[in-house]
Design an enzyme around this catalytic site. Structure first.
Site, PDB file in Angstrom:
ATOM      1  N   ASP A   1       5.534 -89.640  23.361  1.00  0.00           N
ATOM      2  CA  ASP A   1       5.666 -88.319  23.646  1.00  0.00           C
ATOM      3  C   ASP A   1       4.354 -87.504  23.438  1.00  0.00           C
ATOM      4  OD1 ASP A   1       7.421 -86.318  24.978  1.00  0.00           O
ATOM      5  OD2 ASP A   1       7.054 -85.217  22.863  1.00  0.00           O
TER       6      ASP A   1
ATOM      7  N   GLU B   1       1.535-107.662  16.724  1.00  0.00           N
ATOM      8  CA  GLU B   1       2.208-108.891  15.927  1.00  0.00           C
ATOM      9  C   GLU B   1       3.490-109.123  16.425  1.00  0.00           C
ATOM     10  OE1 GLU B   1       2.840-106.797  12.286  1.00  0.00           O
ATOM     11  OE2 GLU B   1       0.791-105.872  12.200  1.00  0.00           O
TER      12      GLU B   1
HETATM   13  C1  GLC Z   1       7.031 -84.034  26.533  1.00  0.00           C
HETATM   14  C2  GLC Z   1       8.511 -84.068  27.107  1.00  0.00           C
HETATM   15  C3  GLC Z   1       9.187 -82.815  26.956  1.00  0.00           C
HETATM   16  C4  GLC Z   1       9.150 -82.339  25.898  1.00  0.00           C
HETATM   17  C5  GLC Z   1       7.842 -81.981  25.248  1.00  0.00           C
HETATM   18  C6  GLC Z   1       7.794 -81.675  23.780  1.00  0.00           C
HETATM   19  O1  GLC Z   1       6.264 -83.363  27.354  1.00  0.00           O
HETATM   20  O2  GLC Z   1       8.350 -84.847  27.958  1.00  0.00           O
HETATM   21  O3  GLC Z   1      10.339 -82.970  27.537  1.00  0.00           O
HETATM   22  O4  GLC Z   1       9.638 -80.983  26.018  1.00  0.00           O
HETATM   23  O5  GLC Z   1       7.070 -83.206  25.152  1.00  0.00           O
HETATM   24  O6  GLC Z   1       8.284 -82.729  23.024  1.00  0.00           O
END
Ligand code: GLC
Length: 548
Positions: free
Chosen positions: A219, A268
């Protein structure tokens, strides 16, 4: 403490086409757990719900499942605010449910990718709670970006950065310090200059790899490192720069060292574990940097996702993507929808739902013919449109409440899936008339899996056919290049050849049928009627695959 300790295990691929580097042309299905299937009837999807539906995903024909976060979280941003990276939120189940999901998936020959959220945590994360509790001198504050404010009394934020969800990216705490959050105030950003943050994430990766997961979706992979000194940008500049050029909090060169260390950990483990970056970079060339051989395996192609239904623009982005990815020997990826954007059937519709669905299906065949890996967002295989008329009181997206940010409303693509039955929640939960965390429109009865299954004209059967044909014809998906063929204006046509055959893909993006010489025999078409041989007519907004 882990809720449950398990032994590692790898997927049983004996009943699938097992081959090296499975991820280069994998079709990966995104499950948004709260909206996929509700096993216990509380109105919220959960892990047992997902496990029970894995045979559906196997039958659909995908290679892997990516699960959005299901970790312990106050849900200020639907789970992207993680309080404990090593436990399952009770709303989704418990650790044995995660273990069962991975085992069942592997038994079916499906791989499992989980989300990891390293840019920020939840304000309820132990480190952050302690950083607040222990006051200004707490060493825990160094693991985040705490700063004194500007102005005489420190009443102004330390710099002018704005949250992606709107408003300032800084919040002041009771003792007067401010902390940085690129997203909601409930999501404090980690300070990746601190060794403990690196060590903690190495340990988190190992925790899930030990459980047997096949990879991570990272993310906000572009956000971890902030420019030294956290320099001001200027409001106008910020609006202009976001998405087009680098800002001092995104896509900084320092992120790459982090991913090199992550790659070493992935290597790993046996079984080709992978990582895919959610990196909104200014260009695909910048995205390719995340995919150098000692870094990550894939990055989402957001430039492709944001391209409209336009032949010239699509051709250009396809060429640019393949050039950029080939320069680092990484697979291109293709994606049309996810949990953060308006569903593509609605994006392409220009207000006409039937046109939107036609184009969505044509776009799917185009995407699945291109070399590389493709991502499918849950519900697109049912042809679900965006839900545009949710009442404000049921919405939960923090971006909606903080106005100007991101798309403003991301709830419309997160409405729970319809599986069966006559009334809401249409089999999402166990009981007719039971709850669902967002209401489904009554019209979704006709989109349910049960309503479509077995109907050759349905979107669901179309997806099943497309994925089955793609599996039989490696020229769909495998390899690295496309060979463009001459085609009328507004039509894209390309040939793909591998040792195991040649396929042509033709896309009519115009509003009129076009007549062309058939380049082979039809394998699959997104529209009902295409002529059999010789001169054939391709309907408006349609894609045809040919065996050539
Ligand atoms: C990414 C995720 C989104 C979230 C953001 C903050 O863009 O896809 O849904 O709100 O990160 O974590």
């Amino acid at each position: 403490m882990p809720q449950h300790v398990t032994t590692a295990h790898t997927p049983d691929t004996s009943n699938t086409i097992a081959h090296r580097e499975w991820w280069r042309d994998a079709v990966i299905y995104q499950v948004y757990p709260r909206s996929f299937a509700d096993g216990n009837g509380d109105g919220m999807g959960d892990l047992p719900g997902v496990t029970a539906r894995l045979p559906y995903l196997k039958r659909l024909g995908v290679d892997a499942v990516w699960l959005s976060p299901f970790y312990t979280s106050p849900q200020a941003d639907a789970g992207y605010d993680v309080a404990d990276y090593r436990t399952v939120d009770p709303m989704f189940g418990a650790m044995p449910d995660a273990d069962a999901l991975v085992r069942e998936a592997h038994a079916l020959g499906l791989r499992v990718i989980v989300d990891v959220v390293p840019n920020h945590c939840s304000e309820q994360h132990e480190w952050f709670k302690q950083a607040l509790r222990d006051g200004r001198d707490s060493p825990l504050r160094e693991r985040f970006h705490f700063r004194p404010g500007k102005g005489e009394d420190g009443q102004l934020p330390p710099n002018d950065w704005e949250s992606v969800f709107g408003g300032p990216a800084w919040t002041r705490v009771a003792d007067g310090d401010w902390y940085l959050h690129l997203f909601a105030p409930e999501q404090p950003d980690f300070n990746w200059e601190h060794r403990a943050v690196h060590d903690e994430f190495h340990s988190i990766l190992r925790f899930w790899l030990d459980l047997g997961i096949d990879g991570f979706r990272i993310d906000v992979a572009h956000g971890l490192v902030k420019a030294a000194g956290l320099p001001d940008i200027g409001h106008e500049e910020q609006v202009k720069l976001l998405g087009s050029q680098a800002v001092p909090y995104f896509d900084q060169d320092g992120v790459h060292e982090i991913y090199r260390s992550w790659r070493r950990i992935l290597e790993e483990y046996a079984g080709e574990r992978i990582a895919v970056a959610e990196a909104w970079t200014p260009t695909v060339e910048r995205s390719a940097l995340y995919l150098r051989p000692d870094e990550l395996h894939q990055a989402f192609n957001f430039e492709y996702l944001t391209t409209g239904w336009d032949a010239a623009e699509l051709r250009a982005v396809i060429d640019r993507s393949l050039d950029a990815m080939n320069s680092v020997a990484a697979p291109a990826t293709w994606v049309l929808s996810n949990h953060d954007v308006v569903r593509h059937s609605t994006r392409f519709s220009e207000g006409d739902e039937a046109r939107g669905l036609r184009r969505a299906k044509a776009a799917t065949l185009l995407m699945l013919a291109l070399p590389g890996s493709a991502y499918i967002y849950q519900g697109e295989e049912l042809g679900l449109p965006e839900v545009t008329e949710l009442p404000d009181e049921v919405r939960q997206d923090p971006a909606f409440f903080r106005s100007a940010g991101q798309d403003g409303t991301r709830d419309g693509c997160r409405v729970p899936l319809p599986w069966s039955g006559e009334q809401a929640p249409f089999g999402f939960g166990p009981a007719d008339g039971g709850p669902s965390w967002l209401p489904q429109p009554a019209s979704w009865k006709r989109f349910s899996v049960r309503a479509q299954e077995g109907d050759p004209a349905s979107t669901l059967e179309f997806y099943r056919s497309a994925l089955a044909v793609r599996r039989e014809h490696p020229a769909l998906g495998a390899g690295r290049d496309v060979e463009w063929l001459d085609a009328p204006d507004g039509v894209l046509s390309f040939r793909r050849t591998t040792a195991r055959g040649t396929v042509v893909c033709t896309v009519n993006l115009t509003a009129e049928p076009v007549t062309i010489a058939a380049p082979g025999t039809v394998l699959l078409s997104s529209a009902e009627s295409v002529g059999a041989a010789g001169q054939v007519s391709i309907p408006a907004d349609a894609t045809v695959w040919w065996a050539a």
